[in-house]
Motif scaffolding. Structure first.
Motif, PDB file in Angstrom:
ATOM      1  N   PRO A 144       2.768  -2.237   3.514  1.00 61.25           N
ATOM      2  CA  PRO A 144       1.644  -1.742   2.559  1.00 61.25           C
ATOM      3  C   PRO A 144       1.278  -0.289   3.065  1.00 61.25           C
ATOM      4  O   PRO A 144       1.282  -0.031   3.945  1.00 61.25           O
ATOM      5  CB  PRO A 144       0.529  -2.627   2.330  1.00 61.25           C
ATOM      6  CG  PRO A 144       1.093  -3.997   2.838  1.00 61.25           C
ATOM      7  CD  PRO A 144       2.241  -3.522   3.958  1.00 61.25           C
ATOM      8  N   ARG A 145       0.990   0.596   1.809  1.00 65.36           N
ATOM      9  CA  ARG A 145       0.451   1.810   2.191  1.00 65.36           C
ATOM     10  C   ARG A 145      -0.912   2.048   1.238  1.00 65.36           C
ATOM     11  O   ARG A 145      -0.551   1.552  -0.012  1.00 65.36           O
ATOM     12  CB  ARG A 145       1.428   3.030   2.209  1.00 65.36           C
ATOM     13  CG  ARG A 145       2.057   3.354   0.829  1.00 65.36           C
ATOM     14  CD  ARG A 145       2.511   4.837   0.987  1.00 65.36           C
ATOM     15  NE  ARG A 145       3.371   5.209   0.002  1.00 65.36           N
ATOM     16  CZ  ARG A 145       2.843   5.808  -1.344  1.00 65.36           C
ATOM     17  NH1 ARG A 145       1.401   5.956  -1.507  1.00 65.36           N
ATOM     18  NH2 ARG A 145       3.735   5.966  -2.261  1.00 65.36           N
ATOM     19  N   MET A 146      -1.602   2.906   1.210  1.00 62.28           N
ATOM     20  CA  MET A 146      -2.513   3.261   0.470  1.00 62.28           C
ATOM     21  C   MET A 146      -1.975   3.985  -0.907  1.00 62.28           C
ATOM     22  O   MET A 146      -0.864   4.521  -0.787  1.00 62.28           O
ATOM     23  CB  MET A 146      -3.554   4.324   0.934  1.00 62.28           C
ATOM     24  CG  MET A 146      -4.473   3.808   2.111  1.00 62.28           C
ATOM     25  SD  MET A 146      -5.613   2.489   1.478  1.00 62.28           S
ATOM     26  CE  MET A 146      -6.585   3.341   0.361  1.00 62.28           C
ATOM     27  N   THR A 147      -2.674   3.544  -1.870  1.00 61.36           N
ATOM     28  CA  THR A 147      -2.102   4.123  -3.104  1.00 61.36           C
ATOM     29  C   THR A 147      -3.263   4.704  -4.049  1.00 61.36           C
ATOM     30  O   THR A 147      -4.470   4.508  -3.765  1.00 61.36           O
ATOM     31  CB  THR A 147      -1.406   2.908  -4.124  1.00 61.36           C
ATOM     32  OG1 THR A 147      -0.904   3.474  -5.008  1.00 61.36           O
ATOM     33  CG2 THR A 147      -2.319   1.971  -4.499  1.00 61.36           C
ATOM     34  N   ARG A 148      -2.816   5.923  -4.809  1.00 63.93           N
ATOM     35  CA  ARG A 148      -3.768   6.416  -5.711  1.00 63.93           C
ATOM     36  C   ARG A 148      -3.904   6.027  -6.887  1.00 63.93           C
ATOM     37  O   ARG A 148      -4.766   6.368  -7.528  1.00 63.93           O
ATOM     38  CB  ARG A 148      -3.502   7.892  -5.616  1.00 63.93           C
ATOM     39  CG  ARG A 148      -3.751   8.715  -4.165  1.00 63.93           C
ATOM     40  CD  ARG A 148      -3.243   9.886  -4.273  1.00 63.93           C
ATOM     41  NE  ARG A 148      -1.883  10.102  -3.323  1.00 63.93           N
ATOM     42  CZ  ARG A 148      -1.073  10.778  -3.643  1.00 63.93           C
ATOM     43  NH1 ARG A 148      -0.859  11.502  -4.635  1.00 63.93           N
ATOM     44  NH2 ARG A 148      -0.004  10.683  -2.763  1.00 63.93           N
ATOM     45  N   ASP A 149      -2.726   5.238  -7.422  1.00 64.92           N
ATOM     46  CA  ASP A 149      -3.002   4.633  -8.702  1.00 64.92           C
ATOM     47  C   ASP A 149      -2.016   3.530  -9.023  1.00 64.92           C
ATOM     48  O   ASP A 149      -1.358   3.259  -8.064  1.00 64.92           O
ATOM     49  CB  ASP A 149      -2.428   5.738  -9.878  1.00 64.92           C
ATOM     50  CG  ASP A 149      -1.071   6.525  -9.439  1.00 64.92           C
ATOM     51  OD1 ASP A 149      -0.339   5.826  -8.492  1.00 64.92           O
ATOM     52  OD2 ASP A 149      -0.952   7.861  -9.680  1.00 64.92           O
ATOM     53  N   ALA A 189       4.365  -1.647  -6.163  1.00 65.46           N
ATOM     54  CA  ALA A 189       5.478  -2.491  -6.125  1.00 65.46           C
ATOM     55  C   ALA A 189       5.880  -2.340  -4.736  1.00 65.46           C
ATOM     56  O   ALA A 189       6.361  -3.441  -4.186  1.00 65.46           O
ATOM     57  CB  ALA A 189       6.577  -2.169  -7.188  1.00 65.46           C
ATOM     58  N   MET A 190       6.064  -1.105  -4.021  1.00 69.81           N
ATOM     59  CA  MET A 190       6.514  -0.944  -2.795  1.00 69.81           C
ATOM     60  C   MET A 190       5.696  -1.928  -1.838  1.00 69.81           C
ATOM     61  O   MET A 190       6.169  -2.663  -0.868  1.00 69.81           O
ATOM     62  CB  MET A 190       6.421   0.311  -2.523  1.00 69.81           C
ATOM     63  CG  MET A 190       7.250   0.571  -0.978  1.00 69.81           C
ATOM     64  SD  MET A 190       6.794   2.040  -0.310  1.00 69.81           S
ATOM     65  CE  MET A 190       5.074   1.791   0.385  1.00 69.81           C
TER      66      MET A 190
END
Length: 182
Positions: free
Chosen positions: A36-41, A29-30
């Motif tokens: 944007p940043r990398m996400t794990r889930d 959502a962020m």
């Protein structure tokens, strides 16, 4: 193998199909609101009752690993559980919406947005900030603080943030991060 965006679309469609109200939250959502940043889930808040556990697990099996005991416990305790998309190994976290006044209000403020050929309910920017502040305070997480800084780098409803930050006990942290902008 499906991408995160394809898994997001799939999860939203399955939740819509079985009538489970949801909102996307967390780093995905962020990424909609800020840099944007990398996400794990993929993180969701869902509004469910104990009677929904069977239809929820049936909607995702066999394409997802569904830990039924964890799902039932999370629904009963208003906690958290996760699914795993089997082919892509993408984790989907579900937080069961709490019955606290703020959490009900936050859920009512969710926004329907369009993404690459599908729609998704998403937490409002301000409510995402507040949730990240609560997580940052609870775990002293620098990652959550960095996310809040990122989200605050663009315009926000400061009156709303300050009102609920006081009620949630994160007003000092909010003001600290607001001061860092100058």
């Amino acid at each position: 193998m499906l991408s995160e965006l394809e898994v997001l679309k799939d999860v939203c469609e399955r939740l819509d199909r079985i009538g489970i109200a949801y909102m996307l939250t967390g780093s995905m959502a962020m990424n909609y609101y800020a840099q944007p940043r990398m996400t794990r889930d993929i993180d969701f808040v869902i509004k469910v009752e104990p009677a929904d556990s069977v239809k929820l697990s049936a909607a995702f099996e066999p394409d997802y690993y569904v830990p039924r005991e964890a799902l039932e416990l999370a629904i009963a305790s208003r906690g958290m559980f996760n699914l795993l998309h089997i082919d892509s190994v993408i984790k989907v976290d579900f937080v069961v919406r709490k019955d606290e006044p703020y959490r009900k209000f936050e859920f009512k403020r969710r926004v329907l947005i369009a993404l690459s050929g599908f729609s998704v309910w998403i937490a409002s920017k301000e409510d995402l900030i507040l949730s990240k502040l609560v997580w940052a305070k609870a775990g002293e997480s620098e990652l959550q603080r960095r996310d809040v800084r990122n989200l605050l780098s663009t315009s926000s409803d400061l009156a709303y943030l300050r009102q609920w930050a006081g009620a949630l006990g994160v007003d000092v942290l909010l003001e600290e991060l607001l001061d860092e902008r100058h």
